[in-house]
Design an enzyme around this catalytic site. Structure first.
Site, PDB file in Angstrom:
ATOM      1  CE1 TYR A   6       7.645 -13.931 -15.533  1.00  0.00           C
ATOM      2  CE2 TYR A   6       6.788 -16.007 -16.355  1.00  0.00           C
ATOM      3  CZ  TYR A   6       7.427 -15.280 -15.373  1.00  0.00           C
ATOM      4  OH  TYR A   6       7.845 -15.897 -14.238  1.00  0.00           O
ATOM      5  CD  GLU A  45      11.361 -11.504 -15.722  1.00  0.00           C
ATOM      6  OE1 GLU A  45      12.344 -11.346 -16.466  1.00  0.00           O
ATOM      7  OE2 GLU A  45      11.277 -12.446 -14.914  1.00  0.00           O
ATOM      8  CG  ASP A  54       3.267   0.781   5.287  1.00  0.00           C
ATOM      9  OD1 ASP A  54       2.217   0.814   4.620  1.00  0.00           O
ATOM     10  OD2 ASP A  54       3.803  -0.275   5.686  1.00  0.00           O
ATOM     11  CB  THR A  79      -1.932  -2.940   0.991  1.00  0.00           C
ATOM     12  OG1 THR A  79      -2.846  -2.200   1.808  1.00  0.00           O
ATOM     13  CG2 THR A  79      -0.853  -3.550   1.860  1.00  0.00           C
ATOM     14  CE  LYS A 101      -3.482  -4.249   4.808  1.00  0.00           C
ATOM     15  NZ  LYS A 101      -2.256  -4.037   5.600  1.00  0.00           N
ATOM     16  NE  ARG A 153      -4.408 -10.744   0.087  1.00  0.00           N
ATOM     17  CZ  ARG A 153      -5.128 -10.222   1.069  1.00  0.00           C
ATOM     18  NH1 ARG A 153      -6.429 -10.158   0.988  1.00  0.00           N
ATOM     19  NH2 ARG A 153      -4.536  -9.775   2.147  1.00  0.00           N
TER      20      ARG A 153
HETATM   21  C1  LIG Z   1      -1.103  -4.708   5.704  1.00  0.00           C
HETATM   22  C2  LIG Z   1       0.131  -3.932   5.883  1.00  0.00           C
HETATM   23  C3  LIG Z   1       1.304  -4.240   5.180  1.00  0.00           C
HETATM   24  C4  LIG Z   1       1.558  -5.525   4.443  1.00  0.00           C
HETATM   25  O1  LIG Z   1       0.766  -5.896   3.473  1.00  0.00           O
HETATM   26  P1  LIG Z   1       0.811  -7.351   2.845  1.00  0.00           P
HETATM   27  O2  LIG Z   1       0.138  -7.122   1.545  1.00  0.00           O
HETATM   28  O3  LIG Z   1       0.061  -8.234   3.777  1.00  0.00           O
HETATM   29  O4  LIG Z   1       2.229  -7.770   2.690  1.00  0.00           O
HETATM   30  C5  LIG Z   1       2.390  -3.370   5.295  1.00  0.00           C
HETATM   31  N1  LIG Z   1       2.320  -2.305   6.080  1.00  0.00           N
HETATM   32  C6  LIG Z   1       1.230  -2.002   6.794  1.00  0.00           C
HETATM   33  C7  LIG Z   1       1.231  -0.795   7.657  1.00  0.00           C
HETATM   34  C8  LIG Z   1       0.109  -2.810   6.729  1.00  0.00           C
HETATM   35  O5  LIG Z   1      -0.964  -2.518   7.471  1.00  0.00           O
END
Ligand SMILES: *Cc1c(COP(=O)(O)O)cnc(C)c1O
Length: 417
Positions: free
Chosen positions: A53, A55, A199, A225, A228, A234
């Site tokens: 932990y 925090e 994003d 993220t 990807k 993740r």
């Molecule tokens: C994949 C994605 C997310 C969300 O990711 P998670 O880890 O699945 O919550 C947010 N924004 C965009 C543009 C994405 O492609």
């Protein structure tokens, strides 16, 4: 009581894990948001930090015993600052969605107007979709792509910004295959005095390698993220200027999360370490080359691609001219050993559960070592499967060929599950 072997999960669980590993090995993984992490990232992500932990933030924790967690988180932050050249980063978001939630909470109040890319045109759920927290908490408006060239309609973006007066404009999406003009977004945001958030979940790896314009110098906040194109565990990240650092950090913890997943922070550090190696740029270049080769091959075989092609790892196929739905195509490909997902195309008339499109990405196959000529073979499997999507026997034969083909690209050869 039978004795339990604590070194090995129970047989029921082992069996599931082994079958999932086999699935990943023998199918062609083409979901644009997926990738295969290195064995190092896998190992670090399963480390003893899962027990800890922590925090709070380095040197300011609510728990004892955080000296190594502090060092780890600082190392992870330093690597990200180096790769993306940002002033501040929060490495604790559990996923991309929580990164976005914390970013919104840092600059918005419930009821505030926001402007994001329409989900139907390639945006993301968390950019204001009614079923998502973002659509429920904020007054949302959307921009999209032009019908003629399927590129972001910056005139519409400006018009919507002027009429809706958003406090936050969001750029980036999940199914947009082209480069984005962040400077243009900045100008529009400035004109209506909105914050600009980018994003970059999908194309973060390309940004890290300098193959996609970096949003960091122009955006107030950048979220992403890590799993990807960036090829980490993740998870999520938030990058921002120093002036927003405290607001962002406060909204991750204690705002929306408790303890960070320190084993995942460790895996993020491992992945970002890999991203700092020169080979990572070659890898990202190959992702784009592979996507462009796949696009060319599919187009030459008579498929219509949204926007005519791709600048990234991602391709969106419009199946309407083929009289096929995304759902039927996804199912046929799955039977043929190709994993991809159905996706709405701009101006789609089918509902979200059916759609008229297929989205492909090349990040995962590129990790396996696929080059352009291999993408030609992959394209052929896809073309053949979609030619006779209702014939199970025929699709099974393709799947057997796919399985044989994947043998040449070993995935986690030393791993049991
Ligand atoms: C994949 C994605 C997310 C969300 O990711 P998670 O880890 O699945 O919550 C947010 N924004 C965009 C543009 C994405 O492609």
């Amino acid at each position: 009581m039978p004795s339990i072997d604590h070194n090995c999960p129970d047989p029921q669980l082992t069996d599931i894990l082994r079958r999932e590993l086999k699935r990943q090995r023998v199918k062609l993984e083409m979901i644009a948001s997926e990738n295969f992490v290195s064995e190092a990232v896998l190992r670090v992500g399963a480390s003893v930090f899962t027990n800890k932990y922590a925090e709070g933030y380095p040197d300011n924790r609510y728990y004892g015993g955080c000296e190594h967690a502090d060092e780890l988180e600082s190392l992870c932050q330093a690597r990200i600052r180096k790769i993306f050249n940002c002033e501040h980063v929060n490495v604790q978001p559990h996923c991309g969605s929580s990164a976005n939630m914390a970013a919104f909470f840092a600059v918005l109040n419930p009821g505030d107007p926001i402007l994001g890319m329409s989900l139907a045109h390639g945006g993301h759920l968390t950019h204001g979709a009614p079923v998502n927290f973002s659509g429920r908490l904020y007054k949302t408006e959307f921009y999209g792509v032009r019908e003629d060239n399927e590129l972001i309609d910056y005139d519409e973006l400006l018009a919507k910004a002027e009429s809706h007066r958003p406090k936050l404009i969001i750029a980036g999406g999940s199914a947009y295959p082209r480069t984005i003009d962040f400077e243009r977004f900045r100008e529009i945001a400035d004109r209506v005095k909105a914050y600009l958030m980018v994003d970059m979940a999908h194309f973060a790896g390309l940004v890290a390698a300098g193959l996609f314009p970096s949003p960091v110098p122009v955006a107030d906040i950048v979220t992403t993220t890590t799993h990807k194109t960036l090829r980490g565990p993740r998870g999520g990240l938030i990058l921002c200027r120093k002036s927003l650092a405290k607001a962002i950090d406060d909204q991750i913890f204690p705002g929306i999360q408790g303890g960070p997943l320190m084993h995942i922070v460790a895996a993020k550090a491992a992945a970002l370490g890999e991203a700092l190696e020169p080979e990572f740029i070659d890898y990202q270049r190959q992702i784009v080359k592979n996507a462009q080769r796949l696009a060319t091959h599919l187009a030459d075989s008579g498929f219509r691609l949204v926007s005519g092609g791709t600048d990234t790892h991602l391709i969106l196929v419009d199946l309407r001219p083929k009289n096929l739905t995304g759902l039927a195509a996804e199912r046929a490909l799955d039977k043929a050993g190709v994993t991809a997902n159905k996706n709405a195309v701009p101006f789609d008339r089918q509902n979200y559960a059916v759609t008229s499109g297929l989205r492909f990405g090349t990040a995962a196959l590129t990790t396996r070592g696929f080059k352009e000529r291999d993408m030609d073979q992959v394209a052929e499997f896809i073309v053949e499967a979609l030619r006779r999507p209702d014939e199970d026997g025929y699709l099974t034969k393709i799947r057997q060929r796919v399985e044989a083909f994947t043998q040449a690209f070993p995935l986690y050869p030393n791993l049991d599950f």
